[in-house]
Design a protein around this motif. Structure first.
Motif, PDB file in Angstrom:
ATOM      1  N   GLU A 235       0.816  -1.219   0.000  1.00  0.00           N
ATOM      2  CA  GLU A 235       0.000   0.000   0.000  1.00  0.00           C
ATOM      3  C   GLU A 235       0.852   1.273   0.000  1.00  0.00           C
ATOM      4  O   GLU A 235       0.322   2.365  -0.177  1.00  0.00           O
ATOM      5  N   CYS A 236       2.149   1.134   0.189  1.00  0.00           N
ATOM      6  CA  CYS A 236       3.056   2.284   0.119  1.00  0.00           C
ATOM      7  C   CYS A 236       3.610   2.502  -1.286  1.00  0.00           C
ATOM      8  O   CYS A 236       4.135   3.570  -1.594  1.00  0.00           O
ATOM      9  N   VAL A 237       3.487   1.476  -2.123  1.00  0.00           N
ATOM     10  CA  VAL A 237       4.228   1.462  -3.380  1.00  0.00           C
ATOM     11  C   VAL A 237       3.740   2.506  -4.374  1.00  0.00           C
ATOM     12  O   VAL A 237       4.530   3.097  -5.106  1.00  0.00           O
ATOM     13  N   GLY A 238       2.430   2.761  -4.400  1.00  0.00           N
ATOM     14  CA  GLY A 238       1.907   3.761  -5.328  1.00  0.00           C
ATOM     15  C   GLY A 238       2.557   5.112  -5.138  1.00  0.00           C
ATOM     16  O   GLY A 238       2.790   5.856  -6.104  1.00  0.00           O
ATOM     17  N   ALA A 239       2.899   5.450  -3.886  1.00  0.00           N
ATOM     18  CA  ALA A 239       3.549   6.729  -3.605  1.00  0.00           C
ATOM     19  C   ALA A 239       4.930   6.794  -4.250  1.00  0.00           C
ATOM     20  O   ALA A 239       5.329   7.827  -4.806  1.00  0.00           O
ATOM     21  N   PHE A 240       5.673   5.687  -4.201  1.00  0.00           N
ATOM     22  CA  PHE A 240       7.002   5.659  -4.817  1.00  0.00           C
ATOM     23  C   PHE A 240       6.902   5.772  -6.342  1.00  0.00           C
ATOM     24  O   PHE A 240       7.682   6.506  -6.969  1.00  0.00           O
ATOM     25  N   LEU A 241       5.964   5.042  -6.931  1.00  0.00           N
ATOM     26  CA  LEU A 241       5.801   5.108  -8.384  1.00  0.00           C
ATOM     27  C   LEU A 241       5.428   6.522  -8.820  1.00  0.00           C
ATOM     28  O   LEU A 241       5.955   7.044  -9.807  1.00  0.00           O
ATOM     29  N   TYR A 242       4.520   7.134  -8.082  1.00  0.00           N
ATOM     30  CA  TYR A 242       4.077   8.495  -8.400  1.00  0.00           C
ATOM     31  C   TYR A 242       5.243   9.476  -8.338  1.00  0.00           C
ATOM     32  O   TYR A 242       5.445  10.282  -9.256  1.00  0.00           O
ATOM     33  N   LEU A 243       6.027   9.412  -7.264  1.00  0.00           N
ATOM     34  CA  LEU A 243       7.116  10.378  -7.096  1.00  0.00           C
ATOM     35  C   LEU A 243       8.268  10.112  -8.065  1.00  0.00           C
ATOM     36  O   LEU A 243       9.000  11.040  -8.425  1.00  0.00           O
ATOM     37  N   ALA A 244       8.433   8.865  -8.497  1.00  0.00           N
ATOM     38  CA  ALA A 244       9.505   8.548  -9.445  1.00  0.00           C
ATOM     39  C   ALA A 244       9.136   8.907 -10.874  1.00  0.00           C
ATOM     40  O   ALA A 244      10.010   9.172 -11.703  1.00  0.00           O
ATOM     41  N   SER A 245       7.837   8.935 -11.168  1.00  0.00           N
ATOM     42  CA  SER A 245       7.371   9.132 -12.535  1.00  0.00           C
ATOM     43  C   SER A 245       7.399  10.604 -12.946  1.00  0.00           C
ATOM     44  O   SER A 245       6.845  11.458 -12.252  1.00  0.00           O
ATOM     45  N   GLU A 246       7.998  10.875 -14.075  1.00  0.00           N
ATOM     46  CA  GLU A 246       7.962  12.239 -14.621  1.00  0.00           C
ATOM     47  C   GLU A 246       6.587  12.546 -15.206  1.00  0.00           C
ATOM     48  O   GLU A 246       6.166  13.693 -15.248  1.00  0.00           O
ATOM     49  N   THR A 247       5.883  11.524 -15.658  1.00  0.00           N
ATOM     50  CA  THR A 247       4.547  11.729 -16.193  1.00  0.00           C
ATOM     51  C   THR A 247       3.594  12.210 -15.105  1.00  0.00           C
ATOM     52  O   THR A 247       2.805  13.142 -15.311  1.00  0.00           O
ATOM     53  N   LEU A 248       3.662  11.605 -13.925  1.00  0.00           N
ATOM     54  CA  LEU A 248       2.733  11.937 -12.841  1.00  0.00           C
ATOM     55  C   LEU A 248       3.273  13.001 -11.896  1.00  0.00           C
ATOM     56  O   LEU A 248       2.511  13.806 -11.376  1.00  0.00           O
ATOM     57  N   GLY A 249       4.576  12.977 -11.622  1.00  0.00           N
ATOM     58  CA  GLY A 249       5.118  13.812 -10.549  1.00  0.00           C
ATOM     59  C   GLY A 249       6.091  14.884 -10.978  1.00  0.00           C
ATOM     60  O   GLY A 249       6.895  15.357 -10.172  1.00  0.00           O
ATOM     61  N   SER A 250       6.031  15.311 -12.231  1.00  0.00           N
ATOM     62  CA  SER A 250       7.057  16.228 -12.755  1.00  0.00           C
ATOM     63  C   SER A 250       7.087  17.578 -12.052  1.00  0.00           C
ATOM     64  O   SER A 250       8.102  18.267 -12.077  1.00  0.00           O
ATOM     65  N   PHE A 251       5.971  17.973 -11.403  1.00  0.00           N
ATOM     66  CA  PHE A 251       5.907  19.284 -10.742  1.00  0.00           C
ATOM     67  C   PHE A 251       5.894  19.126  -9.219  1.00  0.00           C
ATOM     68  O   PHE A 251       5.474  20.014  -8.496  1.00  0.00           O
ATOM     69  N   VAL A 252       6.380  17.974  -8.746  1.00  0.00           N
ATOM     70  CA  VAL A 252       6.333  17.657  -7.319  1.00  0.00           C
ATOM     71  C   VAL A 252       7.749  17.521  -6.787  1.00  0.00           C
ATOM     72  O   VAL A 252       8.502  16.635  -7.206  1.00  0.00           O
TER      73      VAL A 252
END
Length: 266
Positions: A235-252
């Motif tokens: 349940e923690c993994v989605g957060a890592f994928l989101y923060l690693a992804s430039e598609t989803l997290g480029s402005f984070v």
């Protein structure tokens, strides 16, 4: 409580395919779950371990079975001289670096303030602060030299927000350092297109709590969680994928993402 290792149906993020990801402490718990998820997204994953080589080999096989590539890297992160060697092996095996997950860390031991000594203080600093700072240095040097930007995700804890439970104040304080430093590193590295964030897990059933928390303590912790249950590593993994992804997290960048079932709501 044991984690079910049946592979979830992870979202497929095209920009993670082929990414070179080093995960420290990836043989068990949250690090292992993250390794499997990045593998399912077609990443090249550096599976770092210390004592648990057999478990790390099992995680590496799962990464490969999920469609990724795995590189095993052993080493004791509490020994500062080991960290450049660990990073060098990761860079050689992965062909460079795009994402660093600074996951290795731990409580060391529950100790009340009246029993502090240099051993416990140094142990917590070495495991939760010093090695993260060294990996930050190595990753920053690498990503700046590559000139391609990248993502660094540190692991904090809900303990940093609430001061920790019985005997874990020093651990909580060390995670508070991670949260604060993450914001500072984000500001320092943003000009190099390097995003730095942190995931802050709540009470997640991993070997951490199996080792350090009694059943009675876990019941008390669950009572303070609005979802009225303990979390699982996946349940923690989605957060890592989101923060690693430039598609989803480029402005984070500079963010501490809480994953705790509502235990703490900033």
């Amino acid at each position: 409580m044991t984690q079910d290792h049946t592979a979830p149906n992870w979202p497929q993020l095209a920009d993670l395919r082929g990414k070179r990801v080093l995960i420290t402490g990836a043989s068990t718990g949250i690090g292992a779950a993250a390794a499997r998820a990045f593998g399912a997204n077609g990443a090249r994953v550096g599976v770092h371990y210390n004592a648990s080589r057999d478990k790390a080999e099992a995680v590496a096989r799962e990464v490969e079975a999920a469609g990724g590539k795995a590189v095993l890297i052993g080493g004791d992160v509490t020994k500062s001289a080991e960290i450049p060697r660990i990073m060098a092996e990761a860079l050689s095996g992965l062909g460079g670096l795009d994402v660093l997950i600074n996951n290795a860390g731990g409580l060391v031991k529950r100790v009340p303030v009246t029993d502090y000594d240099d051993g416990i203080i140094d142990g917590i600093i070495d495991l939760n602060i010093r090695q993260v700072a060294h990996f930050m240095r190595e990753a920053a040097r690498t990503l700046i030299a590559q000139g391609t930007g990248g993502s660094i995700v540190n692991v904090s804890s809900v303990a940093a927000r609430i001061g920790g439970g019985p005997g874990s104040v020093l651990y909580a304080a060390s995670k508070g350092f991670i949260s604060t430093a993450t914001r500072g590193w984000a500001r320092e590295l943003v000009k190099h297109r390097i995003r730095v964030n942190a995931v802050s897990p709540g009470v997640i059933m991993t070997p951490f709590h199996e080792r350090y928390s009694t059943p009675e303590q876990l019941v008390a912790m669950q009572a303070g969680i609005p979802m009225d249950r303990l979390g699982q590593a996946d349940e923690c993994v989605g957060a890592f994928l989101y923060l690693a992804s430039e598609t989803l997290g480029s402005f984070v960048t500079g963010q501490i993402l809480e994953v705790n079932g509502g235990q703490y709501m900033p």
